[in-house]
Write an enzyme that holds these catalytic residues in place. Structure first.
Site, PDB file in Angstrom:
ATOM      1  N   THR A 213       0.749  -1.053  -0.007  1.00 52.68           N
ATOM      2  CA  THR A 213       0.061   0.145   0.104  1.00 52.68           C
ATOM      3  C   THR A 213       0.815   1.201   0.193  1.00 52.68           C
ATOM      4  O   THR A 213       1.943   1.185   0.413  1.00 52.68           O
ATOM      5  CB  THR A 213      -1.178   0.169   1.191  1.00 52.68           C
ATOM      6  OG1 THR A 213      -0.236   0.300   2.362  1.00 52.68           O
ATOM      7  CG2 THR A 213      -1.603  -1.245   1.446  1.00 52.68           C
ATOM      8  N   LEU A 288       5.920   4.445   0.895  1.00 52.89           N
ATOM      9  CA  LEU A 288       5.479   3.044   0.497  1.00 52.89           C
ATOM     10  C   LEU A 288       5.315   2.311   2.004  1.00 52.89           C
ATOM     11  O   LEU A 288       6.206   2.377   2.843  1.00 52.89           O
ATOM     12  CB  LEU A 288       6.625   2.458  -0.160  1.00 52.89           C
ATOM     13  CG  LEU A 288       6.460   0.851  -0.409  1.00 52.89           C
ATOM     14  CD1 LEU A 288       5.394   0.442  -1.159  1.00 52.89           C
ATOM     15  CD2 LEU A 288       7.794   0.198  -0.938  1.00 52.89           C
ATOM     16  N   GLU A 289       4.196   1.437   1.932  1.00 55.12           N
ATOM     17  CA  GLU A 289       3.837   0.704   3.249  1.00 55.12           C
ATOM     18  C   GLU A 289       3.499  -0.601   2.948  1.00 55.12           C
ATOM     19  O   GLU A 289       2.497  -0.862   2.397  1.00 55.12           O
ATOM     20  CB  GLU A 289       2.645   1.555   3.602  1.00 55.12           C
ATOM     21  CG  GLU A 289       2.823   2.749   4.312  1.00 55.12           C
ATOM     22  CD  GLU A 289       3.539   2.932   6.004  1.00 55.12           C
ATOM     23  OE1 GLU A 289       3.629   1.865   6.378  1.00 55.12           O
ATOM     24  OE2 GLU A 289       3.259   4.025   6.273  1.00 55.12           O
ATOM     25  N   THR A 290       4.660  -1.558   3.031  1.00 51.32           N
ATOM     26  CA  THR A 290       4.340  -2.911   2.598  1.00 51.32           C
ATOM     27  C   THR A 290       3.685  -3.312   4.121  1.00 51.32           C
ATOM     28  O   THR A 290       3.810  -2.840   5.111  1.00 51.32           O
ATOM     29  CB  THR A 290       5.649  -3.729   2.617  1.00 51.32           C
ATOM     30  OG1 THR A 290       6.659  -3.606   3.476  1.00 51.32           O
ATOM     31  CG2 THR A 290       6.165  -3.015   1.160  1.00 51.32           C
TER      32      THR A 290
END
Length: 577
Positions: A213, A288-290
């Protein structure tokens, strides 16, 4: 539903297949990262710096430089990759800045960028119109504090800590800049002046199918030339490329209530955050958010794919990106009204496709009370509401200039480091200015990042003639840095220097009165000033508590006298029109 990449990976893909098979076919073990040797490991600080030093020695198109200090005493590094071996920003090419390890417990970007830099150099696939700038690890302090602090995270085996050596969250420090790390970053940022910025993170919170996300710089805060391109062109193409690589994205999961399917909210990234700071300078920013509960190799691959996709879009659209930022910089120089805060517009709702898991409740084995869980046996794909429109909540017309006394050296240093042009006064001089008096504010009950942050600031304006001295500073508002200037110097700004307690000493009254002596003076004053007597009587009639408080009434009179200091609550940054 698993993506093609995840199905193949779970079926037994080798770690070496995380990068281009053509590159890995060379089988040069000395050029494998620690992550590639063990896919549940992230590189240590020593391994990270050694890796980039090796690339620097091996390739003329690469350069590792020290850009400043960190709070722990180690240098902050920047790795530059340039096809033409020219390592400075230029107006004819895009500068893409990628930041890693601001939270070293979220290390995917660290490992992904090590591989990405190597692959670009080994395959000689360097974009000619993009300068790639990578911060190998920003929070060096936290990276050295290695352990297992993130209880809800699925690997790697050990990693760094969120806080730095002063226990600061560096992703709340971009305006107050207390950490040496932040000051070094700001100086580097202003030297590079990037058009596009990525900050690599790992999420926590709800469970869902997406590995990846992200959120962009809040679109409603950017100049339309930059925002329109980002929303209409860059992000749709980025999402298309991510999906094709097996990582269908979703907006960062900032949800309405307990579960994502109720709907998502856009993230209001004020200037304390990395992308909010970048927005002050018309830069496209992406956080960026994994997903923390996906396997670590999947998260590293997602980071690699995201960063590479952004790089290739910068290469493809370089001229458009450059032209948009130039247009925005010019417009900000001439802009007259500036927002100071934003609020979510709940009347405007969009929708997105979300890949989630059914949420349900069951008794807790710990408390016996109801607890939330997500059922991975019940995946769903559905359209959910997405609120991502923000409107201006407060704004201000800029003055022709601000005047800042040299006594406020820390504020002046922050302005200079962030590219603001200041003009020192060459003589003592008296100037007609508009002075703010702080009439109300609220402060947190507990410290946040070491500060009792002020909110709800209210001011009144008073024209005054003030003596300034040689060495005080004039800050003209005809600069590309106008947003930074206005949003930090206007006290009502959500992340202003006043909000972060830089000027709290003005809130202290330095001189008072002895009531038993001032009683006679006050009586004489109201006898000679019928208008003041009337104000006093009216206030007593309207306010019972005031009428019963002798000290409050003496103080009311005292504040109308020449004895009361004019500097009390007077904000020491003055507007000149």
């Amino acid at each position: 539903m698993k993506s093609r990449f995840l199905r193949l990976f779970s079926a037994g893909w080798a770690v070496s297949q995380l990068v281009s098979s053509a590159v890995m076919a060379q089988s040069n073990a000395s050029m494998l990262t620690p992550f590639e040797h063990n896919s549940n490991q992230t590189a240590t600080y020593a391994q990270i710096i050694s890796w980039y030093q090796q690339l620097d020695r091996q390739y003329e198109q690469a350069k590792l430089v020290e850009i400043g200090k960190t709070d722990i005493g180690k240098p902050l590094h920047l790795f530059l990759v340039s096809a033409d071996k020219q390592f400075t920003s230029r107006p004819d090419r895009v500068t893409l800045l990628i930041n890693n390890g601001i939270h070293p417990g979220e290390p995917e970007g660290i490992d992904a960028c090590m591989m990405l830099a190597r692959d670009l150099l080994r395959a000689n696939k360097l974009p000619k119109n993009v300068l790639l700038a990578i911060v190998p690890v920003y929070n060096v302090d936290g990276c050295l504090n290695r352990g297992v602090s993130r209880v809800n995270q699925n690997g790697p085996e050990s990693y760094g800590f969120r806080g730095n050596a002063r226990n600061l969250n560096l992703n709340r420090d971009y305006i107050k800049a207390e950490a040496e790390n932040t000051r070094s970053f700001q100086s580097m940022y202003q030297s590079l002046k990037p058009q596009v910025f990525i900050d690599n993170h790992t999420s926590d919170g709800a469970d869902y199918q997406h590995v990846l996300t992200y959120f962009s710089t809040q679109k409603d805060k950017l100049h339309p030339a930059v925002s329109g391109y980002m929303v209409q062109t860059f992000m749709p193409e980025l999402d298309k490329r991510l999906t094709a690589q097996g990582f269908p994205p979703a907006p960062y999961v900032n949800n309405f209530s307990d579960t994502p399917e109720s709907g998502l909210l856009g993230f209001n990234d004020s200037p304390r955050y990395s992308t909010g700071y970048a927005a002050l300078f018309n830069c496209l920013g992406f956080t960026l958010e994994t997903h923390m509960w996906k396997a670590y190799p999947d998260r590293v691959k997602a980071s690699y794919v995201f960063d590479e996709a952004v790089l290739r879009l910068c290469e493809q659209d370089a001229q458009t990106i450059l032209a948009n930022k130039q247009q925005a910089d010019k417009a900000v120089r001439e802009q007259t009204t500036f927002p100071l805060s934003y609020k979510l517009d709940r009347t405007k709702t969009d929708s997105i496709t979300f890949l989630g898991y059914a949420a349900a409740y069951k008794p807790s084995e710990v408390s016996g009370l109801k607890r939330l869980y997500y059922d991975r046996a019940k995946p769903f794909t559905k359209r959910i509401p997405y609120l991502n429109t923000f409107v201006v909540d407060a704004q201000v017309d800029k003055p022709g200039a601000y005047v800042i006394p040299q006594a406020w050296a820390e504020v002046i240093a922050h302005l200079k480091r962030n590219g603001v042009q200041l003009q020192g006064l060459t003589n003592d001089t008296t100037m007609a200015v508009s002075a703010y008096y702080v009439t109300d504010f609220k402060s947190a009950q507990r410290p946040f990042e070491g500060h009792y942050v002020h909110t709800g600031v209210k001011v009144r304006t008073e024209p005054q003639s003030i003596q300034f001295y040689k060495g005080d500073y004039l800050v003209k508002t005809n600069q590309a840095a106008n947003r930074f200037i206005v949003e930090t110097l206007e006290p009502q700004g959500v992340d202003s220097f006043f909000a972060w307690n830089f000027f709290d000493s003005i809130l202290d009254q330095k001189e008072y009165f002895s009531d038993y002596i001032f009683e006679d003076t006050a009586a004489d004053i109201v006898k000679k000033n019928p208008a003041l007597r009337k104000q006093l009587d009216e206030k007593r009639a309207a306010d019972k508590a005031f009428a019963e408080n002798a000290d409050a009434q003496l103080d009311f009179i005292y504040r109308q006298t020449p004895y009361y200091e004019k500097t009390h609550n007077r904000y020491p940054v003055y507007r000149v029109n």
